[in-house]
Design a protein around this motif. Structure first.
Motif, PDB file in Angstrom:
ATOM      1  N   GLY A  67      -4.551  -0.753   3.125  1.00 24.78           N
ATOM      2  CA  GLY A  67      -3.799  -1.936   3.537  1.00 24.78           C
ATOM      3  C   GLY A  67      -3.776  -2.080   5.047  1.00 24.78           C
ATOM      4  N   MET A  68      -3.620  -0.951   5.766  1.00 24.98           N
ATOM      5  CA  MET A  68      -3.648  -0.992   7.228  1.00 24.98           C
ATOM      6  C   MET A  68      -5.018  -1.440   7.726  1.00 24.98           C
ATOM      7  SD  MET A  68      -1.564   2.459   8.285  1.00 24.98           S
ATOM      8  CE  MET A  68       0.154   2.723   7.810  1.00 24.98           C
ATOM      9  N   ALA A  69      -6.065  -0.973   7.057  1.00 25.17           N
ATOM     10  CA  ALA A  69      -7.421  -1.356   7.457  1.00 25.17           C
ATOM     11  C   ALA A  69      -7.637  -2.856   7.296  1.00 25.17           C
ATOM     12  CB  ALA A  69      -8.447  -0.574   6.630  1.00 25.17           C
ATOM     13  N   LYS A  70      -7.149  -3.416   6.194  1.00 28.00           N
ATOM     14  CA  LYS A  70      -7.295  -4.856   5.975  1.00 28.00           C
ATOM     15  C   LYS A  70      -6.462  -5.666   6.959  1.00 28.00           C
ATOM     16  CE  LYS A  70      -8.281  -4.435   1.023  1.00 28.00           C
ATOM     17  NZ  LYS A  70      -7.788  -4.733  -0.354  1.00 28.00           N
ATOM     18  N   PHE A  71      -5.409  -5.052   7.471  1.00 30.46           N
ATOM     19  CA  PHE A  71      -4.527  -5.733   8.416  1.00 30.46           C
ATOM     20  C   PHE A  71      -5.147  -5.827   9.815  1.00 30.46           C
ATOM     21  CE2 PHE A  71      -1.250  -4.951  11.705  1.00 30.46           C
ATOM     22  CZ  PHE A  71      -0.544  -6.147  11.618  1.00 30.46           C
TER      23      PHE A  71
ATOM     24  N   GLY B 103       1.068  -5.610   1.619  1.00 28.73           N
ATOM     25  CA  GLY B 103       2.062  -4.668   1.115  1.00 28.73           C
ATOM     26  C   GLY B 103       2.488  -3.626   2.120  1.00 28.73           C
ATOM     27  N   LEU B 104       2.496  -3.991   3.410  1.00 29.98           N
ATOM     28  CA  LEU B 104       2.878  -3.061   4.464  1.00 29.98           C
ATOM     29  C   LEU B 104       4.321  -3.289   4.887  1.00 29.98           C
ATOM     30  CD1 LEU B 104      -0.352  -3.382   6.627  1.00 29.98           C
ATOM     31  CD2 LEU B 104       0.194  -1.549   5.039  1.00 29.98           C
ATOM     32  N   MET B 105       5.000  -2.214   5.229  1.00 29.29           N
ATOM     33  CA  MET B 105       6.379  -2.313   5.696  1.00 29.29           C
ATOM     34  C   MET B 105       6.423  -1.952   7.174  1.00 29.29           C
ATOM     35  SD  MET B 105       8.501  -0.702   2.501  1.00 29.29           S
ATOM     36  CE  MET B 105       7.453   0.745   2.389  1.00 29.29           C
ATOM     37  N   ALA B 106       7.175  -2.707   7.950  1.00 25.54           N
ATOM     38  CA  ALA B 106       7.212  -2.496   9.393  1.00 25.54           C
ATOM     39  C   ALA B 106       8.640  -2.415   9.887  1.00 25.54           C
ATOM     40  CB  ALA B 106       6.470  -3.621  10.114  1.00 25.54           C
ATOM     41  N   THR B 107       8.869  -1.478  10.799  1.00 19.65           N
ATOM     42  CA  THR B 107      10.118  -1.413  11.547  1.00 19.65           C
ATOM     43  C   THR B 107       9.850  -2.041  12.905  1.00 19.65           C
ATOM     44  OG1 THR B 107      10.753   0.630  10.432  1.00 19.65           O
ATOM     45  CG2 THR B 107      11.897   0.091  12.472  1.00 19.65           C
TER      46      THR B 107
ATOM     47  N   LEU C  29       3.040 -11.094  10.655  1.00 18.46           N
ATOM     48  CA  LEU C  29       4.038 -10.854   9.619  1.00 18.46           C
ATOM     49  C   LEU C  29       3.530 -11.282   8.249  1.00 18.46           C
ATOM     50  CD1 LEU C  29       7.275 -11.947  11.503  1.00 18.46           C
ATOM     51  CD2 LEU C  29       6.376  -9.648  11.157  1.00 18.46           C
ATOM     52  N   LYS C  30       2.796 -12.389   8.205  1.00 23.24           N
ATOM     53  CA  LYS C  30       2.248 -12.846   6.927  1.00 23.24           C
ATOM     54  C   LYS C  30       1.273 -11.826   6.353  1.00 23.24           C
ATOM     55  CE  LYS C  30       2.658 -17.871   7.504  1.00 23.24           C
ATOM     56  NZ  LYS C  30       1.920 -19.138   7.656  1.00 23.24           N
ATOM     57  N   TYR C  31       0.412 -11.268   7.209  1.00 20.42           N
ATOM     58  CA  TYR C  31      -0.552 -10.292   6.732  1.00 20.42           C
ATOM     59  C   TYR C  31       0.116  -8.969   6.375  1.00 20.42           C
ATOM     60  CZ  TYR C  31      -4.792 -13.007   7.484  1.00 20.42           C
ATOM     61  OH  TYR C  31      -5.791 -13.949   7.389  1.00 20.42           O
ATOM     62  N   LEU C  32       1.165  -8.598   7.091  1.00 18.55           N
ATOM     63  CA  LEU C  32       1.907  -7.394   6.724  1.00 18.55           C
ATOM     64  C   LEU C  32       2.415  -7.504   5.297  1.00 18.55           C
ATOM     65  CD1 LEU C  32       4.043  -6.662   9.923  1.00 18.55           C
ATOM     66  CD2 LEU C  32       2.216  -5.240   9.003  1.00 18.55           C
TER      67      LEU C  32
END
Length: 410
Positions: A230-234, A197-201, A190-193
């Protein structure tokens, strides 16, 4: 990560697969040779290092692999403008003097000598040193001032992960199924999301697993890969979760001749069993001394309740709650959230999310040292589910409420 031109992958029946390097003797030797080359160039200009790299890749069919490994090593080094004179100041002095004379070699030498004397207030500066400083901040003129060499196998792991990350540059959606995991893993996700700058459902529960669907407004625009970046960094953060599956929807690359022009989307699949290695630091077991102390005191109690660390994601409108602990006895459980020493803005958001959750199986432990009035927070609407504490949170106070508010798990 790697630039797009160094990504190596194949697509079969719409499924994209990144290139991976096997830890063969040949690949380990190449990694070791590159690492040694960077170590030998500490104190040298980037241009000199690049020249040696070009000489090393000459005639090699796997030059893209070599360039990819070198790119990762470059990012591990520190390049700076070396020398006693700051380049901007050097240019200012020299160019100011140059405006007053007719250009010539003799005039240039005189200008350098004059400017060098003007800069020799604290320590002598030679015309040669000044000339070298004029453009020392340009990328190819910067000096490799520090380099922390990885092990050859570590470099190969980084390369493999970078190739997988590269496919996510073009991701429009990422679906992660995270099953029951080790303590503290969910919170790091959650911290990395949030950080990237990623949004998650979030859907599901701790018993059956959670599904996180990552998407966002920038992913809707075809000309941008910012959200995919951003997804790649996650991805390296996800690797710290012990059991998961990932499914990504990708935009096909139309710039490659071998790509089927009829492809409208690609799929990319990963699991926790694929053997990728993260270079992100693993999460700590506890976020604070409050949580650590509570866990240690609970371990000394003789109780039928079991204390579990951060295993429930609670989706709420506008965010996600990850309670600090869960108490379990048989098929009954209750969540425990410790609110300790935080800023007013954090407190307001924390209590707002707790209210939105509408969960009656959450015990809220609140420090009396918090200035709740200043933060505009009133925990009274949580009723008897609030445990007040001063310096130390007593597990017995929490257990006293567990019997009342525990619910049967599905």
């Amino acid at each position: 990560m790697l630039p797009t031109d160094l990504l190596l992958f194949r697509v079969k029946a719409g499924l994209a697969e990144p290139r991976r390097l096997k830890p063969t003797t040949q690949n380990l030797d190449l990694a070791a040779r590159l690492i040694a080359l960077f170590e030998a160039n500490v104190g040298q200009r980037r241009a000199d290092l690049d020249e040696e790299l070009r000489a090393l890749e000459a005639g090699r069919q796997d030059f893209k692999v070599l360039r990819g490994l070198a790119h990762l090593l470059t990012n591990m080094g520190d390049f700076e403008a070396a020398g006693p004179v700051e380049p901007g100041l050097a240019r200012e002095r020299v160019f100011t003097l140059a405006q007053e004379v007719v250009p010539s070699r003799r005039a240039a030498a005189q200008i350098l000598e004059q400017a060098a004397r003007s800069l020799s207030t604290d320590a002598p500066v030679s015309p040669e040193t000044l000339q070298a400083a004029l453009y020392a901040d340009l990328p190819d003129q910067q000096t490799l001032v520090a380099f922390e060499p990885p092990a050859p196998l570590e470099l190969i792991h980084r390369y493999d992960l970078a190739q997988a990350q590269g496919l996510l540059y073009r991701a429009t959606e990422l679906v992660i199924t995270a099953r029951r995991n080790e303590p503290a893993r969910y919170k790091q996700l959650l911290k990395y999301l949030k950080f990237f700058g990623l949004m998650a459902t979030v859907e599901g529960d701790a018993a059956l697993g959670f599904t996180l669907t990552l998407d966002g407004p920038t992913s809707l625009f075809g000309a941008t890969t910012r959200y995919g970046l951003g997804m790649a960094k996650f991805l390296p953060a996800l690797l710290h979760v012990t059991k998961w599956d990932l499914s990504a929807t990708l935009k096909p690359r139309k710039d490659l001749a071998w790509v089927d022009p009829g492809d409208t989307e690609w799929s990319f699949q990963l699991t926790s069993e694929d053997g990728y290695v993260s270079h992100y630091a693993p999460p700590t077991e506890h976020d604070s001394a409050l949580e650590s102390g509570f866990s240690e005191r609970f371990a000394k109690l003789d109780t039928p309740w079991t204390l579990e660390r951060e295993v429930d994601l609670v989706p709420v409108p506008g965010g996600v709650i990850l309670p600090d602990f869960r108490l379990v006895q048989g098929d009954r459980s209750v969540l425990v959230e410790i609110v300790g020493y935080w800023r007013p803005e954090y407190l307001r958001k924390k209590f707002d999310l707790l209210r939105k959750a509408g969960r009656t199986d959450v015990i809220v432990c609140v420090s009396e040292r918090l200035n709740l009035e200043r933060a505009g927070v009133d925990p009274s609407d949580f009723g008897d589910r609030v445990v007040w504490f001063k310096g130390v949170l007593n597990p017995k106070d929490v257990l006293a409420l567990a019997e009342t508010y525990a619910v049967t798990r599905p």
